[in-house]
Each structure stands twice: as C-alpha cells, then as structure tokens.
Design an enzyme around this catalytic site. Structure first.
Site, PDB file in Angstrom:
ATOM      1  CE  LYS A 252       8.672  72.576  72.337  1.00 33.79           C
ATOM      2  NZ  LYS A 252       9.365  71.227  72.496  1.00 33.79           N
TER       3      LYS A 252
ATOM      4  CD  GLU B 237      14.054  77.125  58.570  1.00 32.37           C
ATOM      5  OE1 GLU B 237      14.533  76.127  58.020  1.00 32.37           O
ATOM      6  OE2 GLU B 237      13.812  77.374  59.857  1.00 32.37           O
TER       7      GLU B 237
ATOM      8  N   GLY C 262       8.375  68.006  68.131  1.00 37.59           N
ATOM      9  CA  GLY C 262       7.816  68.473  67.194  1.00 37.59           C
ATOM     10  C   GLY C 262       6.918  67.673  66.107  1.00 37.59           C
ATOM     11  NE  ARG C 263      10.517  62.545  65.745  1.00 32.81           N
ATOM     12  CZ  ARG C 263      11.642  63.200  66.279  1.00 32.81           C
ATOM     13  NH1 ARG C 263      11.552  64.582  66.313  1.00 32.81           N
ATOM     14  NH2 ARG C 263      12.336  62.627  67.023  1.00 32.81           N
TER      15      ARG C 263
ATOM     16  CD  GLU D 147      12.554  65.578  62.796  1.00 34.07           C
ATOM     17  OE1 GLU D 147      13.093  66.764  61.872  1.00 34.07           O
ATOM     18  OE2 GLU D 147      11.593  65.890  63.451  1.00 34.07           O
TER      19      GLU D 147
ATOM     20  CG  HIS E  37      -2.585  55.169  36.882  1.00 33.04           C
ATOM     21  ND1 HIS E  37      -2.591  54.335  35.730  1.00 33.04           N
ATOM     22  CD2 HIS E  37      -3.488  54.846  37.701  1.00 33.04           C
ATOM     23  CE1 HIS E  37      -4.005  53.855  35.812  1.00 33.04           C
ATOM     24  NE2 HIS E  37      -4.283  54.123  37.089  1.00 33.04           N
TER      25      HIS E  37
ATOM     26  CE  LYS F 234      16.447  73.351  62.435  1.00 33.15           C
ATOM     27  NZ  LYS F 234      16.132  73.283  63.861  1.00 33.15           N
TER      28      LYS F 234
END
Length: 755
Positions: free
Chosen positions: A395, A401, A455-456, A542, A573, A698
């Site tokens: 954005k 990153e 964002g999510r 979050e 399993h 951060k």
C-alpha cells in the site's frame, strides 16, 4: 432507586437512610416506628443465631467444595457440584452457582444484610423453612427437574423469591421500611443474576455430556442453520439452545446490530486509526451505495475492477507482452501478510477446480513473501524472465520485506533483460504513486486500494483480484467476489438467531472466554483448502489478539483465540492425538459435498472423496461421544490398557458443509470467517481492525539492521553500548562471526537464481 420502589417520591429515603433506620430499629425500635422488636446486633448476637449458623455453613461448604474439587464421586461428576448447588442461601445470593471467593462474598454480604431482619420479622421457623425450600428446590431443579438445568434452578429460586416478595409487599404496612429493604435487595440480586447468568451457564453446562445432549433431536434441530447452500451444524457445542439465547442477549447488550450497521455505513469504527472498515464495498454490486465521509466509494472500487479486467484480459490474450515480444504467462506476486496469505489461499483452492484449471492452462502463479532468499529461489527459480510479470503489492510501497524482495526481482529481471524490462514486466498494487514511479514502474500500471481496507481483509481488493484475474481470468475471480457479497448481504440483514457469522462469532466467545478454551483447530476436509487455516490464523489472531478494549482499558477477561489447522485426513495423523485425549481444543470441520476431483476405483466400496468424507463425519462424533471404560471392558480390552484407550469425549466442534468448492462458495466461506472474526471482536469490545502489535518488532528490526550493517562494514562486534541487552549482543556476535559475501560491481545471486 430499586430500594425505594414502594415509597412515594416525596418521602423516598436514600439507601444509607434506610440502612440507618434499620440499624436503629434493630437496636431497640419497632419496624417503622422504633417502638418494639428485638435487637439485631453484630456477629454472635443471640438475636441472629440462625443467620450466623448459615454464614458459617456457607463458608464451610465453600471450603469443602473448593478443596475437594472433583474428589467426591459418590454420584459421579455431579456429586461435588451438588455441594455447590445446595449450599447457598439461594434467595439472596447474587449468582446461580458459586465457585469463587467473590461470589462467596456476595452471598454472605446479602445474607448478613437481610438475614437478621428476616430472622426477627419472620420468626426463626419460617426463616429456616424459607431457606430449606429455596435450597432444596434449587438443587432438585438443577439436577433432575429440568432439561435445561439453569432454567430449572433459577425458576425454582425465583419462584420462592417471588412468593417471598409478594408476602412482604402485602404486609408492607406491618413491616414498614423493612419490607422496602427486602424487596429492594431481592430486586437488586435479580438484576445481578442476569449479569452473571452466562457465567453460571458455563458451570451448568458442565453437568451435561455431549453424549446426552445429542440424544435430544429437538436441540439438534435448533442448533442447525443454513444460508444459500452453506449448512452449519453447531449441535456438538457444549451448549444448549438456552445458552445460544443468552449469547444472543449478550450480543444485543454489546450493541452488535448497531456495530454491524455502523461498519456497513462507513462510520470510522477503527477508532485508533480514525478509519472506516469497508472491505464489504470491495465486492459490492456496481449499483450499490456504501459511503465513507459522505462519498459513495463503490464507483471507485469498480473503476479499479474495470482496470484489472482490461489489463488481465490484455495479458492473458497476448496483447500485453514482454520486452522480447513473448507473452507473459508467469506471474509472481510479491507481498507479505494479508497481501500474501489471502491470495495464496484462494489460488490454492481454485487451482484444482475444473473450470479454473482450464482457464489457467499454460499459466503459472507464484507468491514471494518471506525476505528469506530461499523464498526468492522458490518463487523465481525455474521461471523464464522473458515470460514473467511481477506484481508488487504494498500500500505504501515502503514495507521493508516486500520492497527488498521487489528489488531482488527487479535485479533478476534487469540483469537478464535490461533496465527497460521494468516497465513491461513489473506492475504495482499501491496507493503511493510517487514511490511507484521512482521504482521504475509506470504509475498508469498501478492498481489502487484504500486506507479503509485492512491487509488481512484485502484479498477482495486489487491485492488478490489482480493476480487471481491474471491466472484465472476476471470472470472466475468475480464469481469469488459474488460469493463474498452473498455472505455480506446475509450478515447485514439476517436475524441474529439465524445469522451464520453471528452464531460462529458468539460460539467463539463462548468457548474462549466463558469455557476457557483459547485454541481453535480449523480442519478443512478438502486438500484444496490447504492454505485456509494459515489465512484464518492471520485474520483472527491479528484482528482479535488484543489486551485492551476499544477505549484502551485493560480487558478483565480473556479475548482472542489461537488458530491452527491442517487438512483432513493429514491432521488426523499429526495432532489429533492431543485433540482427542489431551487438551480440549474446539474444532471447526469444513467439508464439501461434491469433490473438485474424485477417483472411483473398480472394486472399491466408496470413492476417494467419500472415504475422505467418512472421516469428516466420524471425527466430530469421536470428539463429542468419546469411549468410556465400560465400553472398552465389554470389548475385552486388558485392564491395564483401559485408561490409555479411554476417550472422555465432550469435546466441542462445529461442522460446515458446502455443496461444492467453486469460486462462489470459496467466497462465501471466506466472507463467513471474516465476519465471524468481526462479531467476536464486537462482543469483546475490542478493535478488530488495527494491529499495533506488529509495530514494535519492526522498529527493533530497524535498529538491529543498522547495527549489523555497521558491524559488517567495520568488521567489529556489537556491544551493549549499541543499546542491546547481553543476550542479544551474544546472539548478534555469534551471527556476525561468520563472514558474508558482498556484491562488488554486480548483483550476487544464489545458485537457484543464476542464469
């Protein structure tokens, strides 16, 4: 004021005045006139002997209940709870059942306040009789008198309490202000009972095993809801329809309807960032109206969608080609967090759908999220730069990153195709057109979104729609948006009692806060949903991983949940051992009626998908019903293995069944979970739309980055003088002891990215 409800307004005394008058009457005055009556002194006074005995008995029985816990087994699990149910002065207590010191204090306080007065005015025989009737009636109703034990107990208690209230009301001329005091105390405790009602249900539901609850078909029917093909069965929750009613009442008290309406109306419910929360606008029909600050945002949304359609059609149709003239058949989407997990989940789910597979024939979509160079090798390795288009999703175009990975991809392209390749091989999803242009991307090739998109929650924005449209075409991607809008409409309009996201969100609150189960297992029985749990993990944790309410006050109850999961039957399993015989972990099973791809083998009794779904149906029952020692012994299991093979059961789950896994139903599923998370947050009173918890790490990483760069440049070590603690200093120096390679004059790529 409740304590003055029977007095004329002109003569209405305060609570303090009433208590003072009662004390005066207790030391020698008659009721109301001060002329007669026995003295009601402090603890130990002969006039309040029965009250003192009951106080001591309450404390003693509380201690017995506290220290024995579940040690008494004469009547099985209920025996110790019977002590809890029978010990309390039920008319005057402030909650249905008590198991902590606070409730003990409430009980003894009410008893101490009213007991001496009632002992004096009613006489000891009637006083004791009232206590016995209340305690015995409440206990019997709790355990044998009603399918809903909380209703039975409270009905019996308040029945006696009501009769007592009527008695004092009818005789108020005789009892005077004493009747006002007693009526007021009864009314006050009734209100407190309502407040603590849900907490008491938690203890009441402990009396019932799911094996018993599931025998009640009317309960099962009441705990199934459906909306446009989505079938939700929550009958395997440790709850009854009465519990659900209480949770709905809790939702109403939390203002859930208004909060949902405010979200759809564009009010700035993300108060810490002063933003609207309008991800529902991203999938709204073209003619819808959803406002932010008085402006309809839907036309802007569709302007971006139309731009995505036009661009993706050009790329897929071969009109937009790379610098060498080759079609761009490979797409690498670079982003992190919600810019990665959501689109990856949808892509993985659509990749095996027959229609989507046909649309994506000859194409490849990769995601690059982790700054770890291994992820760059995984995403870019084996791709031909001449046929690769890179989509950078950020954005602000400053995410550390993402931008490092973007520079890596740019270097990978320009080293092979020259600097002019950036304009043809890289596009952006961003709102910072200045930095987009400085990076070398034409701002005309940037696709925007808005600060009211978290964002999510951004998979239905250009963040997800652009790469998905490039892979599968806009029409299939739009079907996904239509599915999300279908749930948006249901969420906004359906009554709370039949509203799927509301029910799921309230059940999360029930399990996490009231029952103390902080973990949820998301278990899709469909391999195509392999990336569903990781996305829900971010979406939920979050959003609701908060320790303060929306006003910044510390929460005095547990909120949020730990989400994890794995597709069935792989998870069976892996971690199901713990889920079945270890900690109680509420489970959410997601199944599909028709498989995207099925295998029918000659001679097999069921298809591969049917085999999968047999496990989908069996696992919730195994968790709910369990297997007890009697069953094992009847099967001849050796005694020394009985405890090892016992399954306690009574472990909650929900089952979601979709008719198929298409783009539309995939949108429904994600919309359901997005709103489920919001509902829980609304009820908890937290802000589910900010994420300050990711900021500190951060900031510290920026500080570490500067220290590492300085240490590498000067070949020196880090010290405490650099502002780090001793542990971090040692870790950093351990890392810095191994030399690294630096690029001199040219980019240095790992073997996986070399030409």
């Amino acid at each position: 004021m409740p304590l003055a409800i029977s007095l004329p307004a002109a003569s209405r005394p305060s609570l303090r005045q009433l208590l003072n008058r009662w004390k005066n009457a207790a030391t020698g005055g008659g009721c109301g006139s001060g002329s007669s009556g026995s003295g009601n002194g402090g603890l130990g006074d002969p006039s309040r002997r029965v009250t003192d005995i009951l106080l001591v008995a309450n404390v003693a029985l509380f201690g017995l209940q506290f220290f024995t816990k579940q040690a008494l087994t004469a009547w099985g699990h209920k025996s110790n709870q019977l002590i809890v149910a029978g010990q309390w002065w039920r008319l005057l207590t402030s909650a249905f059942l008590h198991a902590d010191v606070f409730h003990l204090w409430l009980n003894c306080s009410a008893l101490n306040n009213l007991g001496p007065l009632m002992e004096d005015r009613m006489g000891r025989p009637r006083y004791i009789a009232t206590y016995l009737v209340a305690a015995v009636a409440g206990s019997l109703a709790s355990f044998i008198g009603c399918p809903s034990p909380s209703l039975g107990a409270s009905g019996a208690i308040f029945g006696v309490g009501g009769a007592m209230a009527v008695y004092f009301h009818r005789n108020k001329d005789h009892y005077g202000e004493a009747s006002v005091l007693i009526l007021g105390q009864l009314f006050k405790n009734l209100l407190i009972n309502v407040l603590y009602g849900i907490m008491s249900r938690r203890r009441r539901i402990d009396h019932w095993h799911l094996k018993e609850l599931l025998e009640d078909d009317s309960r099962t029917e009441a705990m199934i809801q459906e909306s446009n093909g989505i079938y939700l069965d929550f009958s395997r929750q440790n709850a009854t329809p009465d519990t659900v009613k209480l949770l709905l009442d809790l939702a109403n008290r939390a203002g859930l309807k208004q909060k949902v309406a405010d979200m759809f109306a564009g009010k700035h419910i993300n108060s810490t960032e002063d933003r609207a929360v309008l991800h529902v606008a991203l999938r709204a029909p073209r003619d819808a109206e959803i406002n932010d600050g008085g402006k309809n945002v839907v036309p802007e949304v569709w302007e971006v969608l139309d731009k995505i359609k036009a661009f993706s059609d050009k790329v897929r149709g071969g009109q937009w080609v790379g610098v060498t003239g080759k079609p761009l058949t490979n797409v690498v989407a670079i982003g992190i967090g919600g810019s990665y997990l959501g689109p990856l989940f949808v892509h993985t789910a659509l990749a095996t759908h027959p229609e989507a597979m046909t649309a994506a024939s000859g194409r490849r979509l990769e995601f690059l999220a982790n700054v770890d160079p291994v992820d760059s090798v995984t995403a870019l390795g084996g791709l031909d730069p001449e046929t690769t288009l890179v989509v950078i999703v950020s954005k602000t175009f400053t995410t550390a990153e993402t931008m490092l990975n973007a520079r890596t991809a740019r270097a990978w392209l320009t080293d092979r195709l020259g600097p002019e390749s950036v304009a043809k091989h890289m596009v952006a999803v961003s709102t910072n057109l200045k930095l987009v242009a400085e990076f070398g991307i034409d701002p005309a090739n940037a696709f925007g979104f808005w600060d009211w998109v978290g964002g999510r929650y951004s998979v239905s924005s250009a963040v997800g729609v652009l790469p998905l449209s490039l892979q599968y075409g806009f029409e299939i991607t739009h079907q996904f948006l239509r599915g999300m809008h279908d749930i948006d409409a249901h969420f906004a309009s359906a009554p709370l009692e039949s509203n799927l996201p509301v029910l799921l969100g309230l059940l999360n609150v029930w399990n996490a806060t009231f029952l103390g189960h902080p973990t949820v297992a998301v278990l899709p029985y469909q391999q195509a949903l392999a990336k569903f749990a990781p996305h829900i993990q971010q979406l939920s944790m979050e959003s609701n991983g908060k320790g303060v309410n929306i006003d910044g006050e510390c929460l005095n109850y547990e909120a949020g949940e730990i989400d994890f999961g794995e597709p069935g039957t792989n998870g069976q399993h892996s971690f199901y051992q713990l889920v079945h015989q270890g900690r109680v972990v509420p489970a959410e099973f997601v199944g599909v009626v028709r498989s995207q791809q099925d295998v029918y083998l000659k001679g097999e009794k069921v298809s591969s998908h049917e085999e999968l779904m047999c496990n989908f149906f069996a696992q919730p029952d195994a968790l709910a019903l369990g297997k007890d020692a009697a069953q094992l012994r009847a099967e001849g299991v050796p005694e020394h293995l009985v405890s090892h093979k016992t399954f306690t059961g009574n472990r909650p789950s929900i089952s979601l069944l979709l008719p198929e896994l298409s783009a539309f139903t995939l949108g429904q599923l994600l919309g359901l979970y997005e709103h489920r998370v919001a509902v829980s947050g609304f009820v908890w009173g937290i802000n589910s739309f900010d994420q300050w918890g990711v900021e500190l790490g951060k900031v510290l990483a920026t500080k570490v980055r500067a220290a590492v760069a300085s240490a590498r440049a000067g070949s020196n070590q880090v010290s405490k003088a650099d502002g780090f603690n001793g542990s971090t200093v040692r870790l950093l120096n351990r890392f810095l002891a191994t030399p690294t390679h630096k690029a001199e004059g040219a980019h240095l790529f790992p073997p996986g990215l070399k030409q």
